[in-house]
Design an enzyme around this catalytic site. Structure first.
Site, short mmCIF file in Angstrom:
data_model
loop_
_atom_site.label_atom_id
_atom_site.label_comp_id
_atom_site.label_asym_id
_atom_site.label_seq_id
_atom_site.Cartn_x
_atom_site.Cartn_y
_atom_site.Cartn_z
N CYS A 16 -98.31 -1.82 67.41
CA CYS A 16 -99.07 -2.87 68.08
C CYS A 16 -100.57 -1.66 68.37
O CYS A 16 -100.22 -0.69 68.68
CB CYS A 16 -98.84 -3.36 69.01
SG CYS A 16 -97.46 -4.85 68.60
N ASN A 112 -97.99 -3.55 74.45
CA ASN A 112 -97.12 -3.05 73.41
C ASN A 112 -95.66 -2.91 73.86
O ASN A 112 -95.57 -2.27 74.86
CB ASN A 112 -97.48 -1.61 72.83
CG ASN A 112 -99.06 -1.74 72.17
OD1 ASN A 112 -99.28 -2.83 72.04
ND2 ASN A 112 -99.67 -0.62 71.77
N GLY A 113 -94.69 -3.19 73.13
CA GLY A 113 -93.36 -2.76 73.56
C GLY A 113 -92.69 -4.12 73.38
O GLY A 113 -92.89 -5.16 72.84
N GLU A 495 -81.84 6.78 45.43
CA GLU A 495 -83.11 6.76 46.09
C GLU A 495 -84.05 8.20 46.13
O GLU A 495 -85.17 8.05 46.16
CB GLU A 495 -82.66 6.54 47.71
CG GLU A 495 -84.07 6.58 48.78
CD GLU A 495 -85.00 5.50 48.41
OE1 GLU A 495 -84.75 4.55 47.55
OE2 GLU A 495 -85.86 5.47 49.12
N LYS A 499 -87.61 7.83 44.75
CA LYS A 499 -88.69 8.37 45.54
C LYS A 499 -89.78 9.31 44.73
O LYS A 499 -90.95 9.44 44.67
CB LYS A 499 -88.24 9.35 46.80
CG LYS A 499 -88.38 8.78 47.90
CD LYS A 499 -88.87 7.85 48.85
CE LYS A 499 -89.04 6.43 48.10
NZ LYS A 499 -88.63 5.26 48.56
N GLU A 502 -91.66 7.73 42.06
CA GLU A 502 -92.92 6.94 42.65
C GLU A 502 -94.02 7.78 43.01
O GLU A 502 -95.22 7.57 42.87
CB GLU A 502 -92.44 6.30 43.89
CG GLU A 502 -91.48 5.02 43.59
CD GLU A 502 -91.44 4.32 44.97
OE1 GLU A 502 -90.68 4.76 45.88
OE2 GLU A 502 -91.92 3.19 45.11
N HIS A 518 -70.18 12.12 31.46
CA HIS A 518 -70.41 10.85 30.37
C HIS A 518 -71.63 10.74 29.81
O HIS A 518 -71.86 9.81 29.26
CB HIS A 518 -69.67 9.78 30.93
CG HIS A 518 -68.24 9.99 31.72
ND1 HIS A 518 -67.08 10.07 30.80
CD2 HIS A 518 -67.69 9.94 32.83
CE1 HIS A 518 -66.06 10.07 31.48
NE2 HIS A 518 -66.32 10.13 32.80
N LYS A 617 -97.46 -2.41 47.67
CA LYS A 617 -96.37 -2.39 48.73
C LYS A 617 -95.29 -3.68 48.87
O LYS A 617 -94.45 -3.39 49.11
CB LYS A 617 -97.25 -2.29 50.08
CG LYS A 617 -96.37 -2.24 51.23
CD LYS A 617 -95.69 -0.89 51.35
CE LYS A 617 -94.64 -0.86 52.39
NZ LYS A 617 -93.85 0.40 52.14
C1 AGP Z 1 -89.77 1.58 47.42
O1 AGP Z 1 -90.21 2.81 47.81
C2 AGP Z 1 -90.64 0.63 46.67
N1 AGP Z 1 -91.99 0.88 46.80
C3 AGP Z 1 -89.98 -0.42 46.25
O2 AGP Z 1 -89.01 -0.03 45.40
C4 AGP Z 1 -89.43 -1.32 47.19
O3 AGP Z 1 -88.42 -1.00 48.09
C5 AGP Z 1 -89.06 -2.93 46.73
O4 AGP Z 1 -90.02 -3.26 46.14
C6 AGP Z 1 -88.49 -3.87 47.53
O5 AGP Z 1 -89.50 -4.10 48.54
P1 AGP Z 1 -88.95 -4.90 49.99
O6 AGP Z 1 -87.82 -4.09 50.78
O7 AGP Z 1 -90.43 -5.26 50.67
O8 AGP Z 1 -88.39 -6.43 49.27
#
Ligand code: AGP
Length: 622
Positions: A16, A112-113, A495, A499, A502, A518, A617
């Site tokens: 905030c 804020n908080g 993950e 990362k 991406e 395998h 996002k």
């Molecule tokens: C993660 O770095 C991503 N940009 C993407 O995988 C994300 O986690 C996924 O689209 C899910 O989003 P959400 O958590 O908002 O549902």
């Protein structure tokens, strides 16, 4: 436990944005400009309060600051004393009524908080005749101050009120019949004073006023400032005056918006100790070692009856879900199925009434996750949403919501949202484990005490940054990467690979280390960096033998561990150390270096790490 609580308190703070101005300029314009500079913190509503001939006027809106600007422009108010706020909802939906400033009997406040004891305070104030118009904890604080302001000057009323308050706050307060003053106080949430010539600012972050002055006083917890256009004074909450040095900051406005970090992603990685502390706030009773079940909106009886759990999510949230499976199966001993949301809805899942579905979504708006959530409810399951965005679709359509409260995540790559989702799952697993009689009081106390120490340990894990930067310099030209882990570290490997893909556009794969032989073993040659997530534990020897397999084929081994023996050090090209904790939380500490590695490699390759190509996002389409 006491030491652990002290650790935790050091990290608490909420997002905030606050800005206040007193001086000879048009205060409303200065405050609106300041709010725009705080937009990077994320918000869902905004508001200002200014003095006019009629007294204090408040204007608020849901949504963007430009809405606020347009009605301010049409009224063209002039004021020399104004406060403003951007709100990121924590208690109550994003709406005009819940937006700040709040008002009570001539007192107007932005905050804020989180006020943890706002419900008992609200009950007490209602008995005294106070009426509330919002769902917020902030309005309660405003009424509490107003109640004292009937007997005291505003600064003393604020002091008296805050004696009754538990929680975190940074506040700015004005009062109708003391129009020269702005009062600011902080505890566990930042507040800075900007010192100009004949003008003063109060803000939650420096960029809010950096275009006017770079002379700053950073308030500490328990300090109160009283600003007038003729000067300011600072005291403790006991009223005793405090001397503070004015510091000159050399940030440019855009640097400051990222808190001095080069990218939002890096800032958000470094915010994780604080974000985790915020997720924990008010979620359990440290003395009784009880997780607050109300937070999951589930009764003990309902939880006792749950026989199967489904966890559904996408992307990074799906990796948190896989970690959750280990936690819940380990501590609650009931079967957990994990699905990628886009698959779940089309696979004709066998769900029965009485099953519990946990959906994990940072944004709360991911189309596939929402569809899976709908499908589960249609089939009779109860849905718990673990979500970061208050009032999002997932939170509204679920039977229960656990907000992660990690603050807005601006970088497209999820970092702090991921680790705080894991914390939500860990708390759930402890609560359910206890209710089901699978873990004792002592075990629960120990698990919670480890959790309280976690923000400090994440901070230590962030200390690997320089080492990781060097490793990134050596490997950023690689064409492929392999991430390997076993058990709960397998999702961390997934993950890590996600990362890196991406952020740097390098092809990367995450695999369970035992599965390497395998197929993926065919990829290994002198060019391939292989990242091992290898904490000391049950599977340590197994993973050590997987390392030998990579080594003998010439692969370049990078180990992330919390304890490396001589053999491991010999075998690896690079070693990254994180602190020790219990096996469940080790996954959180291991996540930090994989985030940093992806970040530094992305930067070295010249990629736009905050806005990677082709990614959004929040993925609101199927
Ligand atoms: C993660 O770095 C991503 N940009 C993407 O995988 C994300 O986690 C996924 O689209 C899910 O989003 P959400 O958590 O908002 O549902």
């Amino acid at each position: 436990m006491v030491l652990a609580i002290c650790y935790l308190i050091c990290y608490m703070l909420i997002m905030c944005g606050i800005i206040g101005y007193t001086g000879n300029r048009n205060a409303v314009s200065v405050v609106i400009e300041g709010l725009k500079r705080l937009e990077y913190r994320g918000y869902d509503s905004a508001g200002v309060a200014f003095f006019s001939e009629k007294g204090i006027e408040v204007r608020r809106c849901k949504g963007k600051i430009r809405e606020l600007e347009s009605f301010i422009e049409s009224e063209n108010p002039s004021s020399h004393n104004t406060i403003g706020h951007t709100r990121w909802a924590t208690h109550g939906r994003p709406s005009e009524e819940n937006a700040h400033p709040h008002r009570a009997d001539g007192v107007v406040l932005v905050h804020n908080g989180i006020i943890e004891n706002y419900l008992p305070l609200k009950r007490k104030l209602m008995q005294k005749g106070h009426h509330f118009t919002s769902e917020t904890d902030t309005e309660v604080l405003c009424h509490l101050i107003a109640d004292y302001a009937q007997r005291y000057q505003i600064e003393n009323a604020v002091r008296e009120a805050l004696k009754e308050v538990k929680g975190a706050y940074a506040i700015a307060v004005i009062k109708e019949d003391e129009p020269d003053k702005i009062i600011g106080v902080r505890k566990d949430s930042p507040l800075v004073v900007g010192v100009g010539t004949g003008e003063y600012f109060l803000a939650s972050d420096v960029p809010a006023f950096l275009s006017y002055t770079n002379n700053v006083i950073f308030l500490d917890d328990g300090e109160m400032v009283v600003l007038t256009k003729d000067g300011f004074f600072i005291t403790g909450l006991d009223g005793v005056s405090v001397h503070k040095d004015v510091k000159s900051v050399s940030w440019s406005p855009s640097m400051a918006e990222k808190g001095g970090y080069r990218h939002f992603m890096l800032k958000e990685i470094f915010e994780q100790p604080r974000a985790i502390a915020d997720t924990l706030r008010g979620r359990f009773n440290a003395e009784s070692a009880e997780v607050n079940l109300e937070e999951f909106n589930i009764t003990e009886k309902d939880l006792k009856e749950v026989e199967r759990i489904f966890i559904v999510a996408c992307g990074t949230s799906y990796h948190a879900a896989l970690i959750g499976k280990y936690m819940i199966e380990g501590l609650v001993r009931i079967p957990v199925e994990v699905d990628i949301a886009s698959e779940f809805r089309y696979r004709n899942p066998i769900i029965r009434p009485g099953d519990l579905m946990i959906v994990i979504t940072q944004s709360g708006e991911t189309a596939d996750t929402l569809a899976a959530q709908k499908e589960a409810r249609r089939l009779g399951a109860k849905v718990l949403s673990i979500c970061n965005v208050v009032g999002s679709t997932s939170s509204r359509e679920a039977d229960a919501v656990f907000y992660t409260h990690s603050g807005p995540e601006i970088g497209v790559a999820s970092t702090k949202a991921f680790t705080t989702q894991i914390i939500g799952l860990y708390l759930f697993a402890i609560a359910a484990g206890k209710v089901k009689g699978m873990i004792s009081e002592d075990v629960s106390a120990e698990l919670l005490s480890d959790l309280l120490m976690l923000p400090g340990k994440v901070e230590e894990a962030l200390g690997t940054d320089e080492n990781i930067k060097d490793i990134a310099k050596e490997f950023f030209r690689a064409k492929d990467f392999l991430y390997l882990g076993r058990g709960i570290e397998h999702p961390v490997a997934l993950e890590g690979a996600l990362k890196l893909k991406e952020i740097s556009y390098i092809h990367a794969e995450g695999y369970p280390a035992g599965e390497m032989k395998h197929g993926p073993i065919a990829l290994i040659d002198e060019e391939l960096p292989v990242v091992f997530l290898a904490p000391r534990g049950r599977l340590h020897e197994k993973i050590a033998s997987n390392m030998q397999e990579v080594k003998s084929r010439g692969g370049k081994i990078i180990i992330i561990t919390n304890d490396a023996d001589e053999d491991m050090r010999m075998i690896s090209k690079k070693c990254i150390f994180v602190p020790k904790t219990n096996p469940y939380l080790t996954a959180v500490l291991m996540a930090v270096p994989v985030q940093l590695l992806a970040y530094h490699i992305g930067v070295l390759r010249g990629c736009d790490v905050d806005q990677p190509r082709n990614l959004a996002k929040s993925v609101t389409v199927e």
